[in-house]
Design an enzyme around this catalytic site. Structure first.
Site, PDB file in Angstrom:
ATOM      1  N   TYR A 117     -25.357 -11.885  -0.470  1.00 55.18           N
ATOM      2  CA  TYR A 117     -24.225 -12.225  -1.334  1.00 55.18           C
ATOM      3  C   TYR A 117     -24.662 -12.385  -2.787  1.00 55.18           C
ATOM      4  O   TYR A 117     -23.830 -12.298  -3.696  1.00 55.18           O
ATOM      5  CB  TYR A 117     -23.554 -13.537  -0.904  1.00 55.18           C
ATOM      6  CG  TYR A 117     -22.948 -13.557   0.475  1.00 55.18           C
ATOM      7  CD1 TYR A 117     -22.817 -12.399   1.243  1.00 55.18           C
ATOM      8  CD2 TYR A 117     -22.490 -14.752   1.016  1.00 55.18           C
ATOM      9  CE1 TYR A 117     -22.263 -12.445   2.504  1.00 55.18           C
ATOM     10  CE2 TYR A 117     -21.937 -14.804   2.278  1.00 55.18           C
ATOM     11  CZ  TYR A 117     -21.831 -13.653   3.032  1.00 55.18           C
ATOM     12  OH  TYR A 117     -21.286 -13.705   4.288  1.00 55.18           O
ATOM     13  N   HIS A 150     -28.664 -11.977   9.856  1.00 58.57           N
ATOM     14  CA  HIS A 150     -27.364 -11.511   9.369  1.00 58.57           C
ATOM     15  C   HIS A 150     -26.778 -10.415  10.259  1.00 58.57           C
ATOM     16  O   HIS A 150     -25.586 -10.438  10.577  1.00 58.57           O
ATOM     17  CB  HIS A 150     -27.491 -11.006   7.931  1.00 58.57           C
ATOM     18  CG  HIS A 150     -26.206 -11.028   7.182  1.00 58.57           C
ATOM     19  ND1 HIS A 150     -26.117 -11.356   5.860  1.00 58.57           N
ATOM     20  CD2 HIS A 150     -24.938 -10.781   7.571  1.00 58.57           C
ATOM     21  CE1 HIS A 150     -24.846 -11.309   5.460  1.00 58.57           C
ATOM     22  NE2 HIS A 150     -24.117 -10.946   6.491  1.00 58.57           N
TER      23      HIS A 150
END
Length: 272
Positions: A50, A112
């Site tokens: 991010y 992730h």
């Protein structure tokens, strides 16, 4: 760095609604995190990819400094991106995340995606070492299928604390929820508002009208009403942050839940 290193814990109790932070960055992102904490959010979710760990950390640091929260009351989660999942890369990438977050330890570290450099045996052993060394308190995975979840649980010494996956009225995965309930870890639903598309779903709109609520509130309530599920909607404005947090108190009837469960339209926002 803020926060002392505590011994590993065996369970993780997540609040029904946390803060998803993808897209919240810079000073505005830090302010949104600070506002969320002031309103009562106690679960912050970010990720290496991010690019906003520093903003999340800055918002948390400000809240810790002014006494809004205590470090032990906030669950901070981040995720190792797929290009840093080789066993030799896990620790340095985690240390870099901690530096950006301004923390001595992260409460929850996810794989992730089981892609890229992910090696179940080596990667998860590296995660276990992070727990043993006090840099990570809980281990999670994200975007896994049931067989991958089973393998991860077999490989890990640490208990699997959470599985994060896309979950909303247009993308339902009951098998994943059932797996979470069976094995006692949290299912963390991301993108619960389907990128705003819940407003287009007739069943959600009908339930919202029945309860004099918004479709967004209904989507959040529908999720947190399911056993084992918590959710992390993203919001930046105080009004939306308040609304998402309050939605956890909206009680849907079984008929409402069944109506949304029966939606036939399916849209995945973040496919592999």
């Amino acid at each position: 760095m803020a926060g002392a290193t505590d011994p590993p814990e065996t369970t993780l109790d997540l609040p029904p609604v946390g803060l998803g932070t993808m897209g919240l960055d810079g000073d505005d992102g830090a302010r949104a995190v600070g506002t969320a904490l002031d309103l009562g959010y106690r679960h912050l979710d970010t990720a290496q990819v991010y690019g906003n760990e520093a903003s999340v950390g800055a918002g948390l640091a400000a809240a810790l400094y002014d006494g809004t929260v205590a470090r032990g009351d906030v669950t901070v989660a981040t995720k190792t991106w797929i290009d840093r999942l080789a066993p030799e890369d896990v620790r340095p990438s985690t240390e870099a995340s901690l530096d950006r977050l301004g923390l001595d330890a992260v409460d929850l570290l996810y794989v992730h995606r089981p892609k890229g450099r992910y090696d179940p045996e080596g990667t998860l052993a590296a995660y276990d070492r992070l727990v043993d060394d006090g840099l990570v308190r809980h281990v999670g995975v994200s975007n896994f299928a049931p067989p991958e979840l089973d393998e991860a649980m077999d490989r890990l010494d640490a208990p699997l604390a959470a599985h994060q996956t896309e979950y909303h009225p247009l993308f339902r995965r009951p098998a994943l929820r059932e797996h979470a309930v069976e094995h006692g870890y949290a299912l963390v639903a991301y993108s619960p508002l389907a990128g705003g598309r819940v407003r287009e779903v007739e069943a959600v709109r009908a339930v919202a009208e029945r309860h004099d609520a918004t479709p967004e509130a209904v989507a959040v309530a529908w999720l947190v009403g399911k056993e084992g599920v918590v959710t992390i909607p993203k919001a930046s404005s105080e009004a939306h942050l308040r609304a998402n947090l309050a939605a956890a108190d909206l009680e849907l009837d079984p008929e409402d839940e069944a109506r949304i469960d029966a939606v036939e339209r399916e849209e995945e926002l973040f496919p592999e």
